[in-house]
Scaffold this active site. Structure first.
Site, PDB file in Angstrom:
ATOM      1  N   LYS A   1     -56.856 -33.075 -38.549  1.00 42.14           N
ATOM      2  CA  LYS A   1     -56.166 -33.852 -39.608  1.00 42.14           C
ATOM      3  C   LYS A   1     -55.485 -35.184 -39.211  1.00 42.14           C
ATOM      4  O   LYS A   1     -54.880 -35.253 -38.296  1.00 42.14           O
ATOM      5  CB  LYS A   1     -54.911 -32.555 -39.844  1.00 42.14           C
ATOM      6  CG  LYS A   1     -53.734 -33.460 -40.949  1.00 42.14           C
ATOM      7  CD  LYS A   1     -52.782 -32.228 -41.181  1.00 42.14           C
ATOM      8  CE  LYS A   1     -51.616 -33.103 -41.837  1.00 42.14           C
ATOM      9  NZ  LYS A   1     -50.438 -32.292 -42.630  1.00 42.14           N
TER      10      LYS A   1
ATOM     11  N   ASP B   1     -47.252 -39.183 -43.946  1.00 45.50           N
ATOM     12  CA  ASP B   1     -47.089 -38.049 -44.827  1.00 45.50           C
ATOM     13  C   ASP B   1     -45.687 -38.255 -45.509  1.00 45.50           C
ATOM     14  O   ASP B   1     -44.639 -37.706 -44.942  1.00 45.50           O
ATOM     15  CB  ASP B   1     -47.305 -36.875 -44.198  1.00 45.50           C
ATOM     16  CG  ASP B   1     -46.963 -35.364 -45.024  1.00 45.50           C
ATOM     17  OD1 ASP B   1     -47.076 -35.958 -46.503  1.00 45.50           O
ATOM     18  OD2 ASP B   1     -46.986 -34.384 -44.609  1.00 45.50           O
TER      19      ASP B   1
ATOM     20  N   LYS C   1     -40.894 -35.601 -49.378  1.00 38.63           N
ATOM     21  CA  LYS C   1     -39.943 -35.117 -48.575  1.00 38.63           C
ATOM     22  C   LYS C   1     -38.713 -35.817 -48.405  1.00 38.63           C
ATOM     23  O   LYS C   1     -38.466 -36.781 -48.946  1.00 38.63           O
ATOM     24  CB  LYS C   1     -40.598 -35.492 -47.251  1.00 38.63           C
ATOM     25  CG  LYS C   1     -41.918 -34.689 -46.788  1.00 38.63           C
ATOM     26  CD  LYS C   1     -42.417 -35.001 -45.317  1.00 38.63           C
ATOM     27  CE  LYS C   1     -43.639 -34.517 -45.077  1.00 38.63           C
ATOM     28  NZ  LYS C   1     -43.417 -32.932 -45.069  1.00 38.63           N
TER      29      LYS C   1
ATOM     30  N   ASP D   1     -48.434 -37.480 -38.108  1.00 40.25           N
ATOM     31  CA  ASP D   1     -49.328 -36.219 -38.946  1.00 40.25           C
ATOM     32  C   ASP D   1     -50.676 -36.376 -38.790  1.00 40.25           C
ATOM     33  O   ASP D   1     -51.520 -35.809 -39.436  1.00 40.25           O
ATOM     34  CB  ASP D   1     -48.965 -36.408 -40.377  1.00 40.25           C
ATOM     35  CG  ASP D   1     -48.861 -35.053 -40.950  1.00 40.25           C
ATOM     36  OD1 ASP D   1     -48.926 -33.811 -40.285  1.00 40.25           O
ATOM     37  OD2 ASP D   1     -48.768 -34.821 -42.156  1.00 40.25           O
TER      38      ASP D   1
ATOM     39  N   ASP E   1     -47.461 -31.906 -50.967  1.00 37.40           N
ATOM     40  CA  ASP E   1     -46.973 -31.999 -49.529  1.00 37.40           C
ATOM     41  C   ASP E   1     -47.877 -31.142 -48.742  1.00 37.40           C
ATOM     42  O   ASP E   1     -47.831 -31.342 -47.490  1.00 37.40           O
ATOM     43  CB  ASP E   1     -45.304 -31.583 -49.427  1.00 37.40           C
ATOM     44  CG  ASP E   1     -44.902 -32.302 -48.051  1.00 37.40           C
ATOM     45  OD1 ASP E   1     -45.668 -32.801 -47.267  1.00 37.40           O
ATOM     46  OD2 ASP E   1     -43.904 -31.936 -47.699  1.00 37.40           O
TER      47      ASP E   1
ATOM     48  N   GLU F   1     -50.732 -31.187 -48.089  1.00 36.42           N
ATOM     49  CA  GLU F   1     -52.127 -32.146 -48.275  1.00 36.42           C
ATOM     50  C   GLU F   1     -52.838 -31.932 -46.961  1.00 36.42           C
ATOM     51  O   GLU F   1     -54.122 -32.095 -46.961  1.00 36.42           O
ATOM     52  CB  GLU F   1     -51.633 -33.677 -48.205  1.00 36.42           C
ATOM     53  CG  GLU F   1     -51.217 -34.236 -46.827  1.00 36.42           C
ATOM     54  CD  GLU F   1     -50.138 -33.574 -45.898  1.00 36.42           C
ATOM     55  OE1 GLU F   1     -49.290 -33.137 -46.712  1.00 36.42           O
ATOM     56  OE2 GLU F   1     -50.160 -33.761 -44.703  1.00 36.42           O
TER      57      GLU F   1
ATOM     58  N   ARG G   1     -54.176 -29.119 -45.509  1.00 34.25           N
ATOM     59  CA  ARG G   1     -55.289 -28.224 -45.815  1.00 34.25           C
ATOM     60  C   ARG G   1     -56.101 -28.739 -46.624  1.00 34.25           C
ATOM     61  O   ARG G   1     -57.214 -28.345 -46.628  1.00 34.25           O
ATOM     62  CB  ARG G   1     -54.439 -27.008 -46.128  1.00 34.25           C
ATOM     63  CG  ARG G   1     -53.786 -26.894 -47.465  1.00 34.25           C
ATOM     64  CD  ARG G   1     -52.721 -25.955 -47.792  1.00 34.25           C
ATOM     65  NE  ARG G   1     -51.705 -26.065 -46.906  1.00 34.25           N
ATOM     66  CZ  ARG G   1     -50.571 -25.239 -46.832  1.00 34.25           C
ATOM     67  NH1 ARG G   1     -50.638 -24.193 -47.576  1.00 34.25           N
ATOM     68  NH2 ARG G   1     -49.599 -25.328 -46.120  1.00 34.25           N
TER      69      ARG G   1
HETATM   70  N1  BES Z   1     -47.205 -32.533 -41.961  1.00 37.99           N
HETATM   71  C1  BES Z   1     -46.570 -31.601 -42.524  1.00 37.99           C
HETATM   72  C2  BES Z   1     -46.167 -30.347 -41.609  1.00 37.99           C
HETATM   73  C3  BES Z   1     -45.265 -30.826 -40.621  1.00 37.99           C
HETATM   74  C4  BES Z   1     -44.050 -30.422 -40.521  1.00 37.99           C
HETATM   75  C5  BES Z   1     -45.573 -31.470 -39.464  1.00 37.99           C
HETATM   76  C6  BES Z   1     -43.052 -30.702 -39.557  1.00 37.99           C
HETATM   77  C7  BES Z   1     -44.887 -31.610 -38.197  1.00 37.99           C
HETATM   78  C8  BES Z   1     -43.439 -31.355 -38.369  1.00 37.99           C
HETATM   79  C9  BES Z   1     -47.221 -30.784 -43.575  1.00 37.99           C
HETATM   80  O1  BES Z   1     -48.347 -31.643 -44.399  1.00 37.99           O
HETATM   81  C10 BES Z   1     -46.404 -30.299 -44.675  1.00 37.99           C
HETATM   82  O2  BES Z   1     -45.498 -30.883 -45.194  1.00 37.99           O
HETATM   83  N2  BES Z   1     -46.460 -29.148 -44.935  1.00 37.99           N
HETATM   84  C11 BES Z   1     -45.588 -28.324 -45.780  1.00 37.99           C
HETATM   85  C12 BES Z   1     -46.548 -27.404 -46.569  1.00 37.99           C
HETATM   86  C13 BES Z   1     -45.614 -26.762 -47.599  1.00 37.99           C
HETATM   87  C14 BES Z   1     -45.519 -27.705 -48.763  1.00 37.99           C
HETATM   88  C15 BES Z   1     -46.365 -25.654 -48.307  1.00 37.99           C
HETATM   89  C16 BES Z   1     -44.248 -27.567 -44.892  1.00 37.99           C
HETATM   90  O3  BES Z   1     -44.620 -26.988 -44.041  1.00 37.99           O
HETATM   91  O4  BES Z   1     -43.239 -27.788 -45.568  1.00 37.99           O
HETATM   92 ZN    ZN Z   2     -48.668 -33.446 -43.398  1.00 40.03          ZN
HETATM   93 MN    MN Z   3     -47.208 -32.547 -45.993  1.00 39.22          MN
END
Ligand code: BES
Ligand code: ZN
Ligand code: MN
Length: 506
Positions: free
Chosen positions: A273, A278, A285, A296, A355, A357, A359
């Site tokens: 990834k 992000d 966010k 990210d 968010d 993204e 996956r």
């Molecule tokens: N990049 C984030 C995940 C992340 C969170 C990485 C904290 C490092 C530290 C990812 O893209 C994300 O935002 N995931 C969401 C998914 C949700 C919207 C289903 C999450 O984990 O909140």
């Molecule tokens: Zn992310």
């Molecule tokens: Mn995200």
């Protein structure tokens, strides 16, 4: 600006007598003695000068506790100006993984004093079931990793890298190859950390592609970087959807390492990834800590660093590295919650949360790796906050659809000294990502967020043996440690290298 790759700077030499080495400091190790032994600390060196200098301090100043540092100035019987004793914890538990961090702690002690040369004595009464090569390799990796500083843009940044590391090995065996391996692996971990450390404005998808290309030229592997047009041609509707909200074009980085003579029935596909920033997109966010989302792309950077090490080590295994790089931004053209997108394999995805993204880009990356002939898949991603909640910053999450590939990976992490913990992929979790309008949703809600993200990815690996690494909690270190600075960790690089090496034998 100083961009420092320590391996290019640190000259590593071998010597066999501690007393004859001229360095700013020579380092010896001390362990906590086993129960009832007196003194309660044991020096792990047979050198007479070191024994004399420490004799009256063992059990008092020198306890052997992990990372304890005791400085002894102008020790008799040596040419060095200082003797530094580093604690390694319990003697029974001392292994190359402990030595890696202990050597790192020694390096960071020297850097704090702006010293430039050190000599480290291989522990002599250490467990013999590890080969000298294993000890030396770990020592050099630890030293190289510890030499990295993250304050790239501080105007008072000084070059504090070490110039010379001498490894002292009293039995005189030939350990040059182990030193080279340590420099390559530690250097590649730092290469990854360098990419991750850069802020989003200096590490766009295009720049990440350029850096991968430059690295590939340097080590002699193939690398192509594609953008929007090619993604459209490949029908990567899932990956493309993420880049719609950004002015920066996406980059699909494809690296190929195909050594002559490697088994033709195994091609390992590494998929990373590479979200260079992000923001969350339309599902934006909160402002607090959003600046951290420059990391990210750590999964993608790990794949680039791993490809570098694999090529330099000349591992006899075919490997394809794919990085799906994009920004995730909100904009008039950005995708919206409720939109439906089609991945390369035709699956229809309902976008619940923009968010989620990571996956989406990986879905197409995994399909493409298979199309290019990958027989075994492994992906790494800072994928979910839920993984950070589940495992904190100690273990990274690990998933596998096949016990035998999991076993291979687990062995690799053990050799590499990185911590991963397996999480489940039961069929029942699939219900959480069922969509009423399309095949799947890109978010499964609050429950088991790391697992439902992995279940989503599984839709794109087909029947290939696959490991998924969620490194959201471990790719960035928030506080300084004795052996490593705060900042990007370079997690997964070493395990990926050992994982690929494991295929040399089959
Ligand atoms: N990049 C984030 C995940 C992340 C969170 C990485 C904290 C490092 C530290 C990812 O893209 C994300 O935002 N995931 C969401 C998914 C949700 C919207 C289903 C999450 O984990 O909140
Ligand atoms: Zn992310
Ligand atoms: Mn995200």
């Amino acid at each position: 600006m100083l961009l420092i790759y320590p391996e290019r700077h640190m000259n590593v030499k071998l010597a066999n007598n501690l007393s004859q080495v001229d360095a700013d400091a020579v380092v010896v190790f001390a362990a906590v003695s086993s129960a009832k032994e007196n003194p309660t600390a044991t020096l792990l060196s047979g050198n007479q000068a070191a024994i004399k200098a420490t004799a009256s301090l063992l059990g008092t100043d020198i306890t052997g506790k992990a990372y304890e540092a005791t400085w002894i100035y102008a020790p008799d019987g040596t040419q060095a100006k200082r003797l530094l004793v580093i604690g390694v914890g319990k003697g029974e538990k001392f292994d190359p993984n402990v030595l890696r961090n202990a050597a790192g702690a020694a390096v960071r002690q020297l850097k704090a004093k702006n010293l430039k040369s050190l000599a480290i004595a291989l522990p002599e009464n250490a467990a013999k079931h590890f080969s000298d090569e294993n000890w030396v390799r770990a020592l050099v990796i630890g030293a190289v990793v510890a030499d990295f500083d993250a304050n790239y843009y501080a105007s008072d940044r000084k070059d504090q890298t070490l110039q010379v590391l001498t490894v002292i090995n009293t039995n005189g065996s030939n350990l040059e190859a182990a030193i080279d391996e340590g420099r390559i692996i530690g250097g590649s971990q730092n290469f990854t950390r360098d990419l991750v450390n850069e802020p989003g404005n200096k590490m766009t998808p295009t720049i990440l592609g350029e850096r991968a290309k430059k690295m590939s030229e340097d080590v002699g592997i193939e690398c192509e970087v594609h953008s929007t047009e090619k993604l459209k041609e490949l029908k990567m509707g899932s990956f493309l959807s993420v880049s719609l909200g950004s002015e920066e074009p996406p980059a699909l980085i494809v690296m190929k390492y195909e050594p002559e003579g490697a088994a033709s029935d195994v091609t390992v596909g590494l998929v990373g990834k590479g979200i260079t920033f992000d923001s969350g997109g339309i599902s934006i966010k909160p402002a607090d800590n959003m600046e951290k989302m420059k990391y990210d792309m750590a999964g993608g950077a790990a794949m680039i660093g791993a490809m570098r090490a694999i090529a330099l080590l000349k591992l006899n295994v075919r490997v394809i590295g794919i990085v799906c790089a994009s920004e995730n931004m909100p904009d008039g053209k950005a995708q919206k919650p409720g939109d439906v997108r089609f991945a390369m394999n035709g699956k229809a995805i309902e976008i619940i949360n923009t968010d989620a993204e990571g996956r989406l880009v990986l879905a197409d990356g995994l399909c493409y790796a298979r199309q290019l002939g990958a027989t075994h898949l492994i992906d790494a991603a800072t994928l979910t906050g839920a993984c950070v909640v589940a495992l904190g910053m100690i273990n990274a999450g690990c998933f596998a659809n096949d016990d035998s590939i999991y076993h291979r990976f687990h062995q690799a992490t053990h050799h590499a000294g990185e911590k991963f913990w397996r999480l489940p992929l039961d069929e029942e979790y699939q219900d959480s990502i069922k969509s009423s309008i399309a095949d799947i949703m890109n978010s499964g809600g609050r429950h088991a967020g790391a697992v439902t993200a992995a279940k989503f990815l599984q839709e794109f690996v087909d029947d290939k043996p696959w490991v998924h690494l969620d490194i959201a909690g471990t790719a960035w270190i928030d506080d300084n440690k004795p052996w490593i600075t705060k900042g990007p960790s370079g997690i997964a690089v070493r395990s990926l290298v050992e994982f690929v090496r494991g295929f040399e034998k089959t």
